[in-house]
Design a protein around this motif. Structure first.
Motif, mmCIF file in Angstrom:
data_model
loop_
_atom_site.group_PDB
_atom_site.id
_atom_site.type_symbol
_atom_site.label_atom_id
_atom_site.label_comp_id
_atom_site.label_asym_id
_atom_site.label_seq_id
_atom_site.Cartn_x
_atom_site.Cartn_y
_atom_site.Cartn_z
ATOM 1 N N ASP A 62 -21.768 -26.883 13.508
ATOM 2 C CA ASP A 62 -22.016 -25.493 14.550
ATOM 3 C C ASP A 62 -20.665 -24.994 14.747
ATOM 4 O O ASP A 62 -19.836 -25.338 15.257
ATOM 5 N N SER A 64 -19.884 -22.246 15.971
ATOM 6 C CA SER A 64 -19.382 -21.803 17.553
ATOM 7 C C SER A 64 -18.482 -22.733 18.022
ATOM 8 O O SER A 64 -17.833 -22.331 19.075
ATOM 9 N N PHE A 109 -18.600 -16.376 21.653
ATOM 10 C CA PHE A 109 -19.473 -16.643 20.608
ATOM 11 C C PHE A 109 -19.153 -16.087 19.082
ATOM 12 O O PHE A 109 -19.099 -16.615 18.058
ATOM 13 N N ASN A 112 -15.941 -16.912 17.627
ATOM 14 C CA ASN A 112 -15.579 -18.227 17.236
ATOM 15 C C ASN A 112 -16.245 -18.405 15.751
ATOM 16 O O ASN A 112 -15.429 -18.880 14.960
ATOM 17 N N VAL A 113 -17.419 -17.832 15.943
ATOM 18 C CA VAL A 113 -18.168 -18.155 14.395
ATOM 19 C C VAL A 113 -17.649 -17.104 13.373
ATOM 20 O O VAL A 113 -17.402 -17.483 12.194
#
Length: 251
Positions: A62, A64, A109, A112-113
């Motif tokens: 993940d 994120s 979010f 982060n990604v």
């Protein structure tokens, strides 16, 4: 020490990341297939690569949670038997928000990604042992950065951050022979519109219809082989960016 060409492609379970990963496998790369929620697509691609006689590894993470992103480099290396020589930061998140209604959660979010995770992946890539002949990093941007929509505020801010990180990393890692470039695709694949709407928007670009995933793969191969090109963004958009602010097809 391995002499294999080993690639890690983030977001390899769907859309452009999946196409890039398949193209690299077809070219003889052993490919680490990162996915988050697209397990089915990643498994299908893994099975296809193995059936064709290639090497691949499935890697779930993940992004994120960017503090863990760099682990993908060591996991790919362990699974495929050598240092990662090519990193494709293709995974991307997309939300619609404007300055007036964005929330800290949606902002964080997307940052982060789309920005932090690629940065920590680049850091881990550069820290590998055994990467004696340099290496290549390609970050996936977006041609619409030249005519951004304010209704996609957080998304474009995260892509601008990755654009800056691309150039800074190229400068920083160049003395070690690690090249860092980017590709900014245009209307490559339909998103949430109908095929008819997508086709009509493609026709509006200067080169007209015909732009497809294979053209991004061509750009990837060029940047892998162009050993004196770094800190550059290669735009693959059939001229979409030339249409000016507010006129570029959105899709």
């Amino acid at each position: 020490m391995s002499n294999k060409n080993i690639a890690l492609v983030t977001g390899a379970g769907k859309r452009l990341g999946k196409v890039i990963a398949q193209g690299l496998a077809d070219s003889g790369y052993a490919v680490g297939l990162h996915f988050n929620s697209s397990a089915g697509g990643a498994q299908q691609l893994y099975d296809q690569i193995r059936a064709d006689g290639g090497e691949a590894a499935l890697l779930q993470k993940d992004l994120s949670q960017p503090q863990h992103a760099g682990q993908l480099i060591s996991e790919t290396s362990q699974a495929l038997g050598g240092p990662v020589t090519l990193l494709i930061n293709s995974a991307s998140a997309f939300n619609t928000d404007a300055l007036g209604d964005l929330s800290l959660d949606s902002w964080q979010f997307l940052m982060n990604v789309n920005a932090a995770a690629p940065v920590f992946l680049m850091q881990a890539f550069a820290a590998q042992e055994g990467l004696d002949s340099g290496g290549c990093i390609i970050n996936i941007l977006d041609t619409q950065m030249t005519s951004p929509s304010p209704e996609r505020f957080s998304y474009f801010c995260s892509k601008y951050a990755l654009d800056g990180a691309t150039r800074l990393a190229a400068y920083d890692l160049g003395p070690r022979g690690i090249r860092v470039n980017a590709i900014a695709p245009g209307l490559i694949l339909p998103s949430d519109q109908t095929q008819e709407n997508f086709d009509s928007r493609q026709k509006l670009t200067p080169l007209g219809p015909g732009l497809g995933p294979e053209h991004v793969i061509q750009a990837v191969h060029y940047l892998c082989e162009a050993d004196q090109v770094t800190g550059h963004t290669l735009v693959v958009d059939a001229g979409q960016r030339l249409m000016g602010f507010g006129n570029a097809p959105i899709g």
